[in-house]
Design a protein around this motif. Structure first.
Motif, PDB file in Angstrom:
ATOM      1  N   LEU A 161       0.833  -1.202   0.000  1.00 17.26           N
ATOM      2  CA  LEU A 161       0.000   0.000   0.000  1.00 17.26           C
ATOM      3  C   LEU A 161       0.869   1.253   0.000  1.00 17.26           C
ATOM      4  N   GLU A 162       1.956   1.223   0.755  1.00 18.63           N
ATOM      5  CA  GLU A 162       2.822   2.398   0.848  1.00 18.63           C
ATOM      6  C   GLU A 162       3.619   2.659  -0.430  1.00 18.63           C
ATOM      7  N   ASP A 163       3.661   1.683  -1.316  1.00 16.38           N
ATOM      8  CA  ASP A 163       4.368   1.868  -2.586  1.00 16.38           C
ATOM      9  C   ASP A 163       3.580   2.744  -3.549  1.00 16.38           C
ATOM     10  N   TYR A 164       2.299   2.875  -3.302  1.00 14.84           N
ATOM     11  CA  TYR A 164       1.448   3.667  -4.180  1.00 14.84           C
ATOM     12  C   TYR A 164       1.406   5.107  -3.695  1.00 14.84           C
ATOM     13  N   LEU A 165       1.919   6.026  -4.491  1.00 13.50           N
ATOM     14  CA  LEU A 165       1.969   7.447  -4.167  1.00 13.50           C
ATOM     15  C   LEU A 165       0.899   8.150  -4.987  1.00 13.50           C
ATOM     16  N   SER A 166      -0.309   8.182  -4.455  1.00 14.96           N
ATOM     17  CA  SER A 166      -1.459   8.679  -5.205  1.00 14.96           C
ATOM     18  C   SER A 166      -1.279  10.122  -5.653  1.00 14.96           C
ATOM     19  N   GLY A 167      -0.861  10.992  -4.746  1.00 18.42           N
ATOM     20  CA  GLY A 167      -0.711  12.405  -5.072  1.00 18.42           C
ATOM     21  C   GLY A 167       0.317  12.658  -6.153  1.00 18.42           C
ATOM     22  N   GLN A 168       1.352  11.807  -6.198  1.00 21.02           N
ATOM     23  CA  GLN A 168       2.402  11.957  -7.207  1.00 21.02           C
ATOM     24  C   GLN A 168       2.125  11.133  -8.466  1.00 21.02           C
ATOM     25  N   LYS A 169       1.076  10.319  -8.426  1.00 22.58           N
ATOM     26  CA  LYS A 169       0.732   9.430  -9.543  1.00 22.58           C
ATOM     27  C   LYS A 169       1.919   8.542  -9.901  1.00 22.58           C
ATOM     28  N   ARG A 170       2.420   7.876  -8.878  1.00 22.43           N
ATOM     29  CA  ARG A 170       3.584   7.012  -9.057  1.00 22.43           C
ATOM     30  C   ARG A 170       3.466   5.750  -8.225  1.00 22.43           C
ATOM     31  N   LEU A 171       4.219   4.737  -8.647  1.00 25.31           N
ATOM     32  CA  LEU A 171       4.368   3.499  -7.892  1.00 25.31           C
ATOM     33  C   LEU A 171       5.849   3.215  -7.688  1.00 25.31           C
ATOM     34  N   LYS A 172       6.207   2.815  -6.484  1.00 23.62           N
ATOM     35  CA  LYS A 172       7.579   2.390  -6.206  1.00 23.62           C
ATOM     36  C   LYS A 172       7.633   0.868  -6.300  1.00 23.62           C
ATOM     37  N   VAL A 173       8.518   0.365  -7.121  1.00 26.60           N
ATOM     38  CA  VAL A 173       8.698  -1.082  -7.255  1.00 26.60           C
ATOM     39  C   VAL A 173       9.958  -1.463  -6.492  1.00 26.60           C
ATOM     40  N   ARG A 174       9.825  -2.393  -5.542  1.00 30.91           N
ATOM     41  CA  ARG A 174      10.947  -2.729  -4.673  1.00 30.91           C
ATOM     42  C   ARG A 174      11.188  -4.244  -4.607  1.00 30.91           C
ATOM     43  N   HIS A 175      12.450  -4.618  -4.485  1.00 29.54           N
ATOM     44  CA  HIS A 175      12.886  -6.010  -4.381  1.00 29.54           C
ATOM     45  C   HIS A 175      12.943  -6.385  -2.908  1.00 29.54           C
ATOM     46  N   ARG A 176      12.076  -7.304  -2.465  1.00 29.76           N
ATOM     47  CA  ARG A 176      12.014  -7.673  -1.049  1.00 29.76           C
ATOM     48  C   ARG A 176      12.039  -9.199  -0.895  1.00 29.76           C
ATOM     49  N   PRO A 177      13.135  -9.839  -1.252  1.00 26.45           N
ATOM     50  CA  PRO A 177      13.195 -11.305  -1.181  1.00 26.45           C
ATOM     51  C   PRO A 177      13.080 -11.837   0.239  1.00 26.45           C
ATOM     52  N   GLU A 178      13.535 -11.059   1.218  1.00 24.65           N
ATOM     53  CA  GLU A 178      13.524 -11.543   2.597  1.00 24.65           C
ATOM     54  C   GLU A 178      12.111 -11.637   3.170  1.00 24.65           C
ATOM     55  N   THR A 179      11.151 -10.963   2.527  1.00 23.15           N
ATOM     56  CA  THR A 179       9.766 -11.042   2.998  1.00 23.15           C
ATOM     57  C   THR A 179       8.827 -11.554   1.903  1.00 23.15           C
ATOM     58  N   GLY A 180       9.377 -12.396   1.028  1.00 32.54           N
ATOM     59  CA  GLY A 180       8.539 -13.164   0.119  1.00 32.54           C
ATOM     60  C   GLY A 180       8.159 -12.559  -1.209  1.00 32.54           C
ATOM     61  N   THR A 181       8.683 -11.353  -1.547  1.00 32.25           N
ATOM     62  CA  THR A 181       8.303 -10.758  -2.838  1.00 32.25           C
ATOM     63  C   THR A 181       9.546 -10.264  -3.597  1.00 32.25           C
ATOM     64  N   PRO A 182      10.349 -11.199  -4.104  1.00 37.02           N
ATOM     65  CA  PRO A 182      11.509 -10.794  -4.902  1.00 37.02           C
ATOM     66  C   PRO A 182      11.078 -10.328  -6.284  1.00 37.02           C
ATOM     67  N   LEU A 183      11.901  -9.527  -6.907  1.00 32.97           N
ATOM     68  CA  LEU A 183      11.682  -9.148  -8.301  1.00 32.97           C
ATOM     69  C   LEU A 183      12.489 -10.076  -9.190  1.00 32.97           C
ATOM     70  N   LYS A 184      12.020 -10.327 -10.387  1.00 31.56           N
ATOM     71  CA  LYS A 184      12.692 -11.238 -11.311  1.00 31.56           C
ATOM     72  C   LYS A 184      14.143 -10.835 -11.524  1.00 31.56           C
ATOM     73  N   ASN A 185      14.399  -9.540 -11.668  1.00 30.47           N
ATOM     74  CA  ASN A 185      15.760  -9.062 -11.915  1.00 30.47           C
ATOM     75  C   ASN A 185      16.422  -8.498 -10.663  1.00 30.47           C
ATOM     76  N   GLY A 186      15.910  -8.896  -9.505  1.00 27.09           N
ATOM     77  CA  GLY A 186      16.534  -8.494  -8.250  1.00 27.09           C
ATOM     78  C   GLY A 186      16.531  -6.995  -8.052  1.00 27.09           C
TER      79      GLY A 186
END
Length: 335
Positions: A161-186
């Motif tokens: 939820l905190e990755d969504y910056l509504s006022g800025q119309k942006r999303l932060k994409v983050r690599h979090r392997p230690e808590t179960g959500t890694p990104l394909k390209n790390g």
């Protein structure tokens, strides 16, 4: 001097190094494909990676094809082999450029069925359906977001939820392997993605009305939720199979099936049995093609979709030659 390293040891080292750099699904695919390579080397009496040569690669390709696998599976296996051999090049186990000797098969139309992109008309029909009947539901929000951003499935379900910056119309994409959500390209997959007004409004309304106020197993607040926590890849995939059935949107079947008796139509759990249903990956390909057809430079699309330009052009650019020519025409006046 080239180190004396067995194929099995090299594969184990490669998998160990990539474990925290790629998704679990990608790591499993690597492990499966390279298990076949180890078996091939044992059968051929190859005791060191450095003993491999071009003819072995040809034999390996023939062996895998002779085992009756689909051409698309063969292509994926050989792509993994190429990635592994590039790692071997960096480790100075084989000569530089050796990986490029791996030749990938060209897929015919039958082999591409599962990879077929959705047409823009079908995408628009699905979005119109959502706006009319299921506005700002989780299914609507995640489908439109993935279409708009070219996200991978793992990227979408890993958002908080905190990755969504509504006022800025942006999303932060983050690599979090230690808590179960890694990104394909790390860590290289981390980025900030801009959103337009339309998807921002959908996300705002989804969060306000439809989103469940829950946390996942790690205490994080997911953006896309179920009653019990974070939306899973399995659930997301089922949602996509369900919404891409033609009978769901248009009420008709292009396969001449009786909708009232078709298991894929009457049971959502069997949606994937519909020949026209699609998983999230073809929608990603369609989104990338859409961006390219809207004159986005390949470099900018690659940043947004987090895929290299080379891979984008080889695997994701689904434009016809005519479409590519039309897109290039705009640059003629600059010559």
């Amino acid at each position: 001097m080239t180190p004396n390293v067995t194929p099995k040891q090299a594969v184990e080292d490669f998998l160990a190094e990539r474990e925290d750099e790629v998704s679990k699904a990608s790591h499993r695919n690597y492990k499966y494909a390279l298990k076949e390579l180890i078996q091939f080397c044992e059968n051929q009496g190859i005791e060191e990676v450095g003993e491999l040569h071009g003819y072995h690669l040809k034999q390996y390709k023939l062996r895998r094809r002779g085992q009756g696998i689909k051409e698309v599976t063969l292509k994926n296996n050989l792509s993994t082999l190429r990635v592994f051999l590039r790692w071997c090049e960096q480790a100075e186990l084989v000569e530089q450029g050796f990986a490029e000797l791996v030749q990938l098969p060209d897929l015919n139309s039958d082999d591409r069925v599962s990879e077929t992109v959705l047409s823009l008309n079908r995408i628009e029909d699905i979005l119109n359906y959502y706006y009319k009947f299921e506005y700002a539901t989780r299914r609507h929000a995640v489908f439109q977001l993935m279409w708009h951003t070219c996200f991978r499935m793992g990227t979408a379900v890993g958002l908080d939820l905190e990755d969504y910056l509504s006022g800025q119309k942006r999303l932060k994409v983050r690599h979090r392997p230690e808590t179960g959500t890694p990104l394909k390209n790390g860590i290289e997959g981390e980025r900030i993605v801009n959103l337009n007004d339309r998807i921002t409004q959908v996300l705002d309304d989804y969060i306000q009305v439809q989103r469940h106020d829950v946390t996942d197993d790690y205490g994080r607040e997911p953006l896309f939720t179920t009653r019990h926590g974070r939306l899973s890849r399995t659930a997301l995939r089922k949602n996509f199979y369900g919404i891409t059935r033609p009978c769901k949107i248009g009420g008709n079947c292009p396969h001449d099936r009786c909708i009232e008796e078709c298991e894929a139509a009457i049971r959502k759990a069997n949606s994937s049995q519909c020949p026209s249903s699609r998983s999230p990956h073809p929608i990603r390909r369609a989104a990338i093609t859409y961006h390219l057809n809207r004159d986005w430079p390949a470099e900018k699309v690659s940043e947004r979709a987090n895929v290299t330009v080379d891979v984008l052009e080889e695997h994701y650019d689904s434009r016809t030659e005519g479409e590519r020519a039309t897109t290039r025409r705009q640059y003629l006046d600059n010559l």
